[in-house]
Each structure stands twice: as C-alpha cells, then as structure tokens.
Write a protein that holds these residues in place. Structure first.
Motif, PDB file in Angstrom:
ATOM      1  N   ASN A  45      68.506 -11.502  70.849  1.00 11.03           N
ATOM      2  CA  ASN A  45      67.640 -12.483  70.180  1.00 11.03           C
ATOM      3  C   ASN A  45      66.593 -11.815  69.290  1.00 11.03           C
ATOM      4  O   ASN A  45      65.649 -12.469  68.848  1.00 11.03           O
ATOM      5  N   TRP A  53      64.594 -13.233  65.505  1.00  8.45           N
ATOM      6  CA  TRP A  53      65.062 -12.620  64.255  1.00  8.45           C
ATOM      7  C   TRP A  53      64.113 -12.882  63.088  1.00  8.45           C
ATOM      8  O   TRP A  53      64.517 -12.981  61.940  1.00  8.45           O
ATOM      9  N   ASN A  55      62.503 -15.504  62.370  1.00 13.10           N
ATOM     10  CA  ASN A  55      62.507 -16.872  61.824  1.00 13.10           C
ATOM     11  C   ASN A  55      62.451 -17.946  62.915  1.00 13.10           C
ATOM     12  O   ASN A  55      62.744 -19.105  62.636  1.00 13.10           O
ATOM     13  N   GLU A  57      64.553 -18.294  65.232  1.00 15.53           N
ATOM     14  CA  GLU A  57      65.917 -18.773  65.461  1.00 15.53           C
ATOM     15  C   GLU A  57      66.182 -18.898  66.963  1.00 15.53           C
ATOM     16  O   GLU A  57      65.561 -18.226  67.785  1.00 15.53           O
ATOM     17  N   GLN A  59      69.433 -18.725  68.534  1.00 17.72           N
ATOM     18  CA  GLN A  59      70.678 -18.177  69.074  1.00 17.72           C
ATOM     19  C   GLN A  59      70.499 -16.754  69.619  1.00 17.72           C
ATOM     20  O   GLN A  59      69.601 -16.022  69.234  1.00 17.72           O
ATOM     21  N   TYR A  61      72.852 -13.380  69.644  1.00 14.03           N
ATOM     22  CA  TYR A  61      74.044 -12.821  69.002  1.00 14.03           C
ATOM     23  C   TYR A  61      74.830 -11.985  69.995  1.00 14.03           C
ATOM     24  O   TYR A  61      74.264 -11.199  70.764  1.00 14.03           O
ATOM     25  N   SER A  86      76.062 -16.859  68.889  1.00 16.39           N
ATOM     26  CA  SER A  86      76.714 -16.701  67.596  1.00 16.39           C
ATOM     27  C   SER A  86      76.952 -15.207  67.370  1.00 16.39           C
ATOM     28  O   SER A  86      76.827 -14.398  68.298  1.00 16.39           O
ATOM     29  N   ARG A  88      76.364 -11.828  64.393  1.00 19.03           N
ATOM     30  CA  ARG A  88      75.761 -11.288  63.168  1.00 19.03           C
ATOM     31  C   ARG A  88      76.261  -9.864  62.985  1.00 19.03           C
ATOM     32  O   ARG A  88      76.185  -9.046  63.910  1.00 19.03           O
ATOM     33  N   TRP A 115      72.849 -22.569  60.116  1.00 18.49           N
ATOM     34  CA  TRP A 115      72.316 -21.807  58.991  1.00 18.49           C
ATOM     35  C   TRP A 115      73.217 -20.588  58.728  1.00 18.49           C
ATOM     36  O   TRP A 115      72.898 -19.475  59.105  1.00 18.49           O
ATOM     37  N   ASN A 222      76.069 -13.778  58.925  1.00 13.65           N
ATOM     38  CA  ASN A 222      75.645 -14.326  60.218  1.00 13.65           C
ATOM     39  C   ASN A 222      75.659 -15.845  60.169  1.00 13.65           C
ATOM     40  O   ASN A 222      75.687 -16.463  59.103  1.00 13.65           O
ATOM     41  N   ALA A 224      73.225 -18.449  61.937  1.00 16.86           N
ATOM     42  CA  ALA A 224      72.038 -18.696  62.756  1.00 16.86           C
ATOM     43  C   ALA A 224      71.983 -20.161  63.179  1.00 16.86           C
ATOM     44  O   ALA A 224      72.663 -21.023  62.610  1.00 16.86           O
ATOM     45  N   GLY A 227      65.529 -22.371  63.677  1.00 17.98           N
ATOM     46  CA  GLY A 227      64.637 -21.482  62.942  1.00 17.98           C
ATOM     47  C   GLY A 227      63.822 -22.196  61.889  1.00 17.98           C
ATOM     48  O   GLY A 227      64.022 -23.384  61.596  1.00 17.98           O
TER      49      GLY A 227
END
Length: 252
Positions: A45, A53, A55, A57, A59, A61, A86, A88, A115, A222, A224, A227
């Motif tokens: 994360n 990340w 922002n 966000e 998720q 990764y 998700s 990235r 996103w 990615n 996302a 976010g």
C-alpha cells in the motif's frame, strides 16, 4: 512519366518518415508470464514511505492480480473481505528512454472508483524526488467521469492538481481497445488518442521548473482504486474489473 515521378515522391516521403521514427522497443506480452527482466512489481500500500501511494488510494498491490495470455496483459482489480487488490508494474532501471513516441493499445475497466493509468516518471526520481523528476501521464481514466480521458504533465511549477492537463470527451472510449500515444521531443509533448491530437504541452520557458523532460523516463502501468483523483466513493458491486493492455511500442 508524370505518374512515375509522383510515385517516386510519395515513396520517398514515406521512406523518410519511417527513417525518422523507428521501432526501438516493444512489449507484446507473449508467453504466459510477465517478463521480470523487463518489469518490476511494486507491492503493498506504499507504506511506510508513501502510504496510499501518495494519493490516499485504497488498494494493495500484489503479484497475483494479473495474467498474461494470448498476447494480452490483464490487470484485475478485486475486492475480497473488504480488501481491495490490484497490480502495478514499472520498467524502472530495466527500460528507460529519452524522447520518442510511445504508444499503448488498451481497453479500460468500468466503474466508479477505478483509476487505470499508463504513465512515466523521470529516471532520477530517487535522487531528486517527485515532482522534480517530472511525470508524463499518457493515459488516465477515472470511472466517476465516464467518456473522459485525461492527459497531464507534472512539473516542479505545477503538480498534483496540475494546470498542465487536458480532459478529452470521447463517447465511445469505453468500447473495446484504443491507442494512446505521447510524442515527446526536446521542444514539446503531443498526446493522441487513436491518432487524433488531443493536447500539446510546450511551455515558452523551458527550465528546471517547467521542463524536467530532458532526461530518461521509465514506464508505469497500474489500476488504482479510489484516492484523491479516482474518488473516495467506490462502487463495490463492480468487482472484479480488468484493465487490458495489448501492446506497448516506443519509436525514436
């Protein structure tokens, strides 16, 4: 005689154009695994250094939210037990380039809170940080704004909620695959969707504040969730959703 002259001129024109931009790198996602000689996975994360990340966000990764099959990379956004996941990936330290045309053929996922993005960061990010390294967003799409593609630049003098951006409405953008392109030179960066010019960035004054684009960049793909840009309101009924990439090509 006149026909022969015209044909010669046409062939010469296309030959010259082909000489100016040659294919120097491509990723067709052959085989059944992502090539880690080309791609890096960014996991988790973002904590502790860049939680969310950068922002906010939602998720995490993983290496499990993707597959390579039949010449396509599919990144899947999932929700299980209240956890969003998700994938990235980046080409940092493995493939970086300065100037040229980069294009990606991709199919977007659908739903509020998603996103997907194809973007690039300056290879000197570890030394100077963001936004000093510069950022080129070839493709961004947020599910909360259907039919809209974002193309943006982030620089020291304009980043985050950057003024160097363009929103382009394309009613059919969610239908099937489309080609997203950035043509990057020493003087300007042009953005195209399906070969149609949508935005040109070329500041009158090019210095460290406005133009960190005179160095090598690496690529990022990615998907996302949520976010500050994707939106904190997520429609949990949409999952799973797939961001599908057919190919990436770089010409110089």
């Amino acid at each position: 005689m006149k026909y022969s002259v015209v044909l010669f001129i046409v062939l010469t024109f296309f030959s010259c154009n082909n000489d100016t931009q040659k294919l120097v790198w491509e990723e067709n996602f052959d085989g059944d695994v992502l090539k880690e000689t080309t791609w890096n996975f960014e996991l988790g994360n973002g904590c502790p250094n860049l939680c969310g990340w950068g922002n906010n966000e939602l998720q995490i990764y993983t290496k499990r939210n993707h597959n390579v099959k039949n010449g396509f990379l599919t990144i899947s956004a999932n929700l299980k037990d209240s956890v969003y996941t998700s994938t990235r990936i980046t080409t940092k330290d493995k493939f970086e380039f300065k100037y040229g045309k980069v294009e990606v053929r991709a199919k977007l996922p659908l739903g509020k809170g998603l996103w997907p993005a194809f973007w690039m960061l300056g290879a000197n990010i570890n030394e100077v940080g963001w936004p000093n390294c510069g950022e080129i967003d070839v493709l961004e799409y947020v599910g909360k704004e259907p039919h809209v593609i974002f193309t943006s630049l982030h620089t020291p003098d304009s980043h985050g909620n950057t003024i160097n951006t363009k929103k382009t409405t394309i009613e059919s953008i969610e239908d099937g695959f489309h080609v997203y392109t950035a043509n990057w030179t020493a003087n300007k960066i042009e953005f195209f969707v399906d070969n149609n010019l949508v935005y040109t960035f070329s500041p009158d004054i090019k210095d460290e504040q406005t133009w960190p684009f005179n160095q090598s960049f690496f690529m990022i793909i990615n998907l996302a969730i949520g976010g500050g840009f994707g939106g904190l309101e997520v429609d949990n009924s949409i999952f799973p959703q797939d961001f599908v990439i057919d190919y990436i090509r770089v010409y110089q």
